[in-house]
Scaffold this motif. Structure first.
Motif, PDB file in Angstrom:
ATOM      1  N   LYS A  37       0.992  -1.162   0.108  1.00 55.96           N
ATOM      2  CA  LYS A  37      -0.173  -0.070   0.146  1.00 55.96           C
ATOM      3  C   LYS A  37       0.888   1.236   0.227  1.00 55.96           C
ATOM      4  O   LYS A  37       2.284   1.060   0.212  1.00 55.96           O
ATOM      5  N   ASN A  38       0.276   2.355  -0.135  1.00 54.13           N
ATOM      6  CA  ASN A  38       1.053   3.635  -0.232  1.00 54.13           C
ATOM      7  C   ASN A  38       1.893   3.768   0.981  1.00 54.13           C
ATOM      8  O   ASN A  38       1.639   3.443   1.998  1.00 54.13           O
ATOM      9  N   HIS A  63      -1.460  -0.880  -9.717  1.00 56.21           N
ATOM     10  CA  HIS A  63      -2.565  -0.151  -8.652  1.00 56.21           C
ATOM     11  C   HIS A  63      -2.220   1.205  -8.386  1.00 56.21           C
ATOM     12  O   HIS A  63      -2.809   1.518  -7.115  1.00 56.21           O
ATOM     13  N   GLY A  64      -1.390   1.702  -8.904  1.00 55.67           N
ATOM     14  CA  GLY A  64      -1.045   3.244  -8.527  1.00 55.67           C
ATOM     15  C   GLY A  64      -0.371   3.276  -7.034  1.00 55.67           C
ATOM     16  O   GLY A  64      -0.977   4.338  -6.316  1.00 55.67           O
ATOM     17  N   ILE A  65       0.171   2.333  -6.498  1.00 55.14           N
ATOM     18  CA  ILE A  65       0.748   2.323  -5.126  1.00 55.14           C
ATOM     19  C   ILE A  65       2.153   3.222  -5.240  1.00 55.14           C
ATOM     20  O   ILE A  65       2.971   2.778  -6.024  1.00 55.14           O
ATOM     21  N   VAL A  66       2.428   3.981  -4.360  1.00 58.62           N
ATOM     22  CA  VAL A  66       3.757   4.799  -4.233  1.00 58.62           C
ATOM     23  C   VAL A  66       4.132   4.620  -2.891  1.00 58.62           C
ATOM     24  O   VAL A  66       3.590   4.987  -1.913  1.00 58.62           O
ATOM     25  N   GLY A  67       5.409   3.993  -3.031  1.00 57.15           N
ATOM     26  CA  GLY A  67       6.154   3.597  -1.655  1.00 57.15           C
ATOM     27  C   GLY A  67       7.092   4.913  -1.077  1.00 57.15           C
ATOM     28  O   GLY A  67       7.272   5.781  -1.859  1.00 57.15           O
ATOM     29  N   SER A  68       7.521   4.571  -0.054  1.00 53.67           N
ATOM     30  CA  SER A  68       8.380   5.795   0.635  1.00 53.67           C
ATOM     31  C   SER A  68       9.795   5.462   0.092  1.00 53.67           C
ATOM     32  O   SER A  68      10.389   6.752  -0.171  1.00 53.67           O
ATOM     33  N   GLY A  73       7.893   5.910 -10.763  1.00 52.52           N
ATOM     34  CA  GLY A  73       7.086   6.570  -9.562  1.00 52.52           C
ATOM     35  C   GLY A  73       6.642   5.626  -8.747  1.00 52.52           C
ATOM     36  O   GLY A  73       5.885   6.154  -8.029  1.00 52.52           O
ATOM     37  N   THR A  74       7.089   4.421  -8.429  1.00 52.05           N
ATOM     38  CA  THR A  74       6.396   3.517  -7.641  1.00 52.05           C
ATOM     39  C   THR A  74       7.130   3.707  -6.147  1.00 52.05           C
ATOM     40  O   THR A  74       6.737   3.279  -5.077  1.00 52.05           O
ATOM     41  N   MET A  75       8.353   4.194  -6.222  1.00 50.90           N
ATOM     42  CA  MET A  75       8.988   4.645  -4.977  1.00 50.90           C
ATOM     43  C   MET A  75       9.477   6.140  -5.052  1.00 50.90           C
ATOM     44  O   MET A  75       9.990   6.470  -5.960  1.00 50.90           O
TER      45      MET A  75
END
Length: 511
Positions: free
Chosen positions: A271-272, A298-303, A320-322
């Motif tokens: 999840k985000n 799934h449009g999730i962006v990690g830290s 853009g996923t991290m």
């Protein structure tokens, strides 16, 4: 005495009192960090010297001293062999070698062990040197193996007392500022050199590229550098890409990587804001790639993502996923390029990364991690250092640190290696304790550590789970249990846990 991992260790060895492993967070530190030596450099005198020999004479290296190296060039490094050859020619003996890691390229160190130049080792030994030491009678005292965080802790506490740190630098100015990002020998992040430069009595930079002052960013800083030596080449950066850094093509192992994504999805951590430690083995690389694809879909962006930084990690940042990459060791040329140009690709040192005796380290902020190993047992203890034949062939890396810090630690391991089962009733050597390992994913099933009742509940009905003993029995149906290694009584290496306690010892292999 018997430690908390159930391993028998001596109370004292080679004049050193050993502290038994008591648990992953059961040994808080006392005391203070080592104070670095005060230094003075006259502004009218230069730091650049003509030769390694001259630099060694200037710092006063003598018989019995400890020297250190960092391994960012991995199997492409030329500095370790170069320096030890000079030390040998100068007639200096009884040196303690304290590298962050040794690789097959350092095989010629064996000759320097035989001739008494190197008599002690405190550092990981990957390949020929480890195998040579395994036979026993080679070193004056047992080698000491530490995790990345454990080594930073030992140097900072003075437990690992460094007389001279030799720093390989692909770019440096005439005052000692250097980094690993630029030049013909660029290898990327240089964080493993940080602790050595801060705590060593003397620091010598070996470079093949002197540039005008100031070189920035100064990962190794002028304030800690005593002398600089320019050589023709510090090594070949293509050597940082070894066979373990290629994504697997095996259908069974690719399925294991996809199963890792399924486990994280079912556990509710995809999840985000998620943070991940990416592994460097072929299966772990595939798992990183598949996590990235899932997050993108799934449009999730990690830290953040960290670990040995590869193209697959860089893809997460670029696409853009991290939000950030935390990089302590760069593993391929695409990652080196990313570190140069992307401000969200951030370089970190080993203290920040994994030192348990600090105000907090980055591994503690991980939601999930992918790790490997040579063996795992019914209690989920993992062996990283030896094979089932007892030979000492691998270092610890960040294995212990990451397993202890991550919310979910997943070990991705095929059930056999060359017809030898990787799941054992009891591992040959305990490197990482089972209480810090949560999930085992194999091509023949997924097992969850019984200690993680919460995780078992989360996965119930979503992921098919089997007992680790069941996987073992399946493997035994076609693969015989190997004969116990023929071991002697000599302890050739101490396996420290990341807090400085002893989790296991390695005994000599008989011919």
């Amino acid at each position: 005495m018997i430690n908390a991992a159930g391993r028998e260790i001596p109370s004292e060895l080679a004049g050193r009192k050993l502290k038994p492993y008591r648990g992953p967070f059961s040994t808080p530190p006392s005391g203070r960090r080592k104070a670095p030596r005060l230094k003075f450099h006259h502004p009218r005198k230069g730091k650049v010297l003509k030769s390694i020999r001259e630099a060694i004479k200037k710092v006063g290296l003598k018989d019995g001293d400890t020297i250190s190296f960092h391994h960012h060039l991995r199997n492409g490094d030329a500095v370790v062999n170069m320096v030890i050859d000079v030390i040998a020619k100068m007639g200096i003996k009884n040196i303690k070698l304290a590298p962050t890691a040794l690789f097959p390229v350092h095989e010629e160190i064996i000759q320097h062990i035989k001739n008494g130049v190197v008599t002690r080792i405190e550092g990981s030994m990957n390949g020929p040197v480890g195998e040579f030491v395994s036979y026993g009678g080679k070193l004056s005292e047992p080698a000491v193996l530490r995790s990345h965080g454990g080594r930073a802790r030992a140097a900072a506490s003075g437990e690992l007392d460094l007389d001279v740190a030799f720093i390989a630098a692909p770019v440096c100015d005439d005052y000692g500022n250097c980094n690993g990002r630029y030049g013909k020998s660029a290898f990327g992040a240089m964080g493993y050199a940080y602790t050595d430069t801060v705590y060593a009595e003397n620091t010598i930079v070996i470079t093949d590229n002197v540039q005008p002052y100031p070189v920035t960013p100064a990962i190794v800083q002028q304030t800690f550098v005593d002398y600089i030596v320019k050589v023709n080449s510090i090594g070949d950066p293509s050597g940082i890409q070894t066979g373990t850094l290629r994504i697997t093509r095996s259908p069974a192992r690719l399925k294991m990587a996809r199963d890792a994504v399924r486990v994280l999805e079912a556990a509710g951590v995809l999840k985000n804001g998620i943070s991940i430690q990416a592994g460097a083995g072929g299966i772990s690389l595939a798992a990183t790639k598949f996590v990235h694809e899932y997050m993108k879909k799934h449009g999730i962006v990690g830290s953040f993502v960290m670990g040995g930084t590869t193209k697959y990690v860089v893809d997460m940042l670029e696409e853009g996923t991290m939000k950030k990459v935390l990089d302590g060791q760069t593993f391929d040329l695409a990652a080196i390029d990313s570190l140069r140009r992307n401000p969200m690709h951030v370089e970190i040192n080993n203290t920040f990364y994994a030192d348990i005796h600090s105000g907090g380290c980055a591994v503690d902020k991980l939601d999930a991690a992918f790790l490997g190993g040579t063996e795992i047992d019914f209690d989920f203890n993992v062996n990283v250092n030896t094979h089932s034949d007892g030979f000492l062939l691998h270092g610890i890396g960040g294995h212990q640190d990451v397993a202890a810090g991550a919310g979910i630690t997943i070990v991705l391991m095929p059930t056999t290696r060359g017809r030898i089962p990787a799941i054992r009733k009891e591992v040959t050597t305990v490197t990482t304790p089972g209480e810090t390992v949560d999930v085992l994913i194999t091509e023949r099933g997924i097992a969850v550590n019984p200690r993680r009742e919460d995780l078992i509940e989360d996965l119930k009905g979503k992921v098919h789970i089997v007992e680790i003993e069941d996987i073992y029995r399946r493997v035994k149906g076609f693969c015989k249990e190997p004969k116990p290694p023929k071991l002697g009584d000599e302890i050739v290496a101490i396996i420290e846990y990341r807090d400085g306690t002893v989790i296991d010892v390695v005994r000599n292999v008989k011919n």
